[in-house]
Design a protein around this motif. Structure first.
Motif, mmCIF file in Angstrom:
data_model
loop_
_atom_site.group_PDB
_atom_site.id
_atom_site.type_symbol
_atom_site.label_atom_id
_atom_site.label_comp_id
_atom_site.label_asym_id
_atom_site.label_seq_id
_atom_site.Cartn_x
_atom_site.Cartn_y
_atom_site.Cartn_z
ATOM 1 N N ILE A 15 41.650 40.169 26.012
ATOM 2 C CA ILE A 15 40.486 39.669 26.736
ATOM 3 C C ILE A 15 40.113 40.600 27.879
ATOM 4 O O ILE A 15 38.948 40.822 28.146
ATOM 5 C CB ILE A 15 40.759 38.246 27.278
ATOM 6 C CG1 ILE A 15 40.898 37.284 26.112
ATOM 7 C CG2 ILE A 15 39.655 37.796 28.209
ATOM 8 C CD1 ILE A 15 41.238 35.873 26.516
ATOM 9 N N ASP A 16 41.126 41.128 28.553
ATOM 10 C CA ASP A 16 40.887 41.921 29.749
ATOM 11 C C ASP A 16 41.867 43.096 29.799
ATOM 12 O O ASP A 16 43.002 42.957 29.346
ATOM 13 C CB ASP A 16 41.083 41.012 30.977
ATOM 14 C CG ASP A 16 40.542 41.617 32.236
ATOM 15 O OD1 ASP A 16 41.292 42.380 32.870
ATOM 16 O OD2 ASP A 16 39.381 41.346 32.591
ATOM 17 N N ASN A 23 43.646 44.043 32.102
ATOM 18 C CA ASN A 23 44.846 43.720 32.876
ATOM 19 C C ASN A 23 45.955 43.127 32.016
ATOM 20 O O ASN A 23 47.035 42.832 32.512
ATOM 21 C CB ASN A 23 44.509 42.786 34.046
ATOM 22 C CG ASN A 23 44.135 41.385 33.594
ATOM 23 O OD1 ASN A 23 44.142 41.063 32.410
ATOM 24 N ND2 ASN A 23 43.787 40.545 34.549
ATOM 25 N N SER A 48 45.473 37.989 27.286
ATOM 26 C CA SER A 48 45.134 37.888 25.870
ATOM 27 C C SER A 48 45.094 36.428 25.431
ATOM 28 O O SER A 48 45.708 35.555 26.041
ATOM 29 C CB SER A 48 46.127 38.672 25.009
ATOM 30 O OG SER A 48 47.420 38.135 25.159
ATOM 31 N N TYR A 105 49.486 36.142 30.016
ATOM 32 C CA TYR A 105 49.256 37.127 31.073
ATOM 33 C C TYR A 105 50.569 37.838 31.400
ATOM 34 O O TYR A 105 51.585 37.176 31.627
ATOM 35 C CB TYR A 105 48.715 36.434 32.329
ATOM 36 C CG TYR A 105 48.393 37.404 33.423
ATOM 37 C CD1 TYR A 105 47.236 38.176 33.368
ATOM 38 C CD2 TYR A 105 49.249 37.577 34.500
ATOM 39 C CE1 TYR A 105 46.943 39.086 34.365
ATOM 40 C CE2 TYR A 105 48.972 38.481 35.503
ATOM 41 C CZ TYR A 105 47.797 39.236 35.428
ATOM 42 O OH TYR A 105 47.518 40.139 36.411
#
Length: 189
Positions: free
Chosen positions: A69-70, A72, A75, A108
């Motif tokens: 998703i990002d 960083n 997901s 995360y």
């Protein structure tokens, strides 16, 4: 120099472009599950026998995919699986409770090896099978909450721990407790 990471995993500080997540990754896993406290329930089968036991103890297997998703490292994991309980007693034979959970969780990274996650689960086709002549026993799934922690053992292998807050509603009224913990291995490619 930082420690090696699995393909697609970014550091929690997420800064560099080479730490950007890879594409969609297949996921498979197995978990041993157990109860939190005493959550045994009794159910009457169509043939008149009674089964008593926990809806949570035994194993779960799943497969799905993780979607970045990002950069960083955040997901989204979408999986489908099977969760089977241990044999229930008093039914005059072997009887199990089986369901097919669909799960959506966000994960995360807290560092190079540790991830935390949380999300939702819905168990489809919840039913008993075995000596009681295959019945759903008038119980319906409700949405459940998942909290998880993953530790990277190898580049594509995680040790996963989780807690699932899960209940089923009886059509005759009342809830059946099925909350459980799980410990197992997840492969991500």
């Amino acid at each position: 120099m930082s420690a090696p990471r699995a393909p697609g995993w970014a550091r929690a500080d997420g800064a560099s472009p080479e730490a950007a997540p890879a594409g969609i990754r297949p996921v498979v896993g197995v978990l041993l599950t157990g109860t939190i406290g005493n959550n045994k329930s009794s159910f009457t089968n169509p043939d008149g026998t009674t089964a008593t036991g926990s809806l949570s103890n035994r194993y779960e297997a799943f497969a799905g995919a993780e979607f970045p998703i990002d950069p960083n490292g955040l997901s989204l994991r979408l999986t489908g699986g099977i969760h089977v309980s241990a044999s229930m007693s008093g039914s005059g034979g072997s009887e199990h409770f089986t369901r097919f959970p669909l799960e959506a969780t966000l994960w995360y990274p807290l560092g190079d090896k540790v991830r935390i996650g949380g999300g939702a689960r819905y168990a489809m086709r919840a039913r008993f099978s075995g000596a009681g002549r295959n019945t759903s026993d008038g119980i319906n799934a409700t949405p459940s909450l998942i909290f998880g922690l993953g530790y990277q053992l190898m580049p594509h292998l995680l040790l996963d721990g989780r807690y699932v807050y899960e209940r089923f509603e009886r059509t005759s009224g009342g809830d059946v407790e099925a909350s459980h913990w799980g410990l197992g291995l997840t492969a991500i490619y």
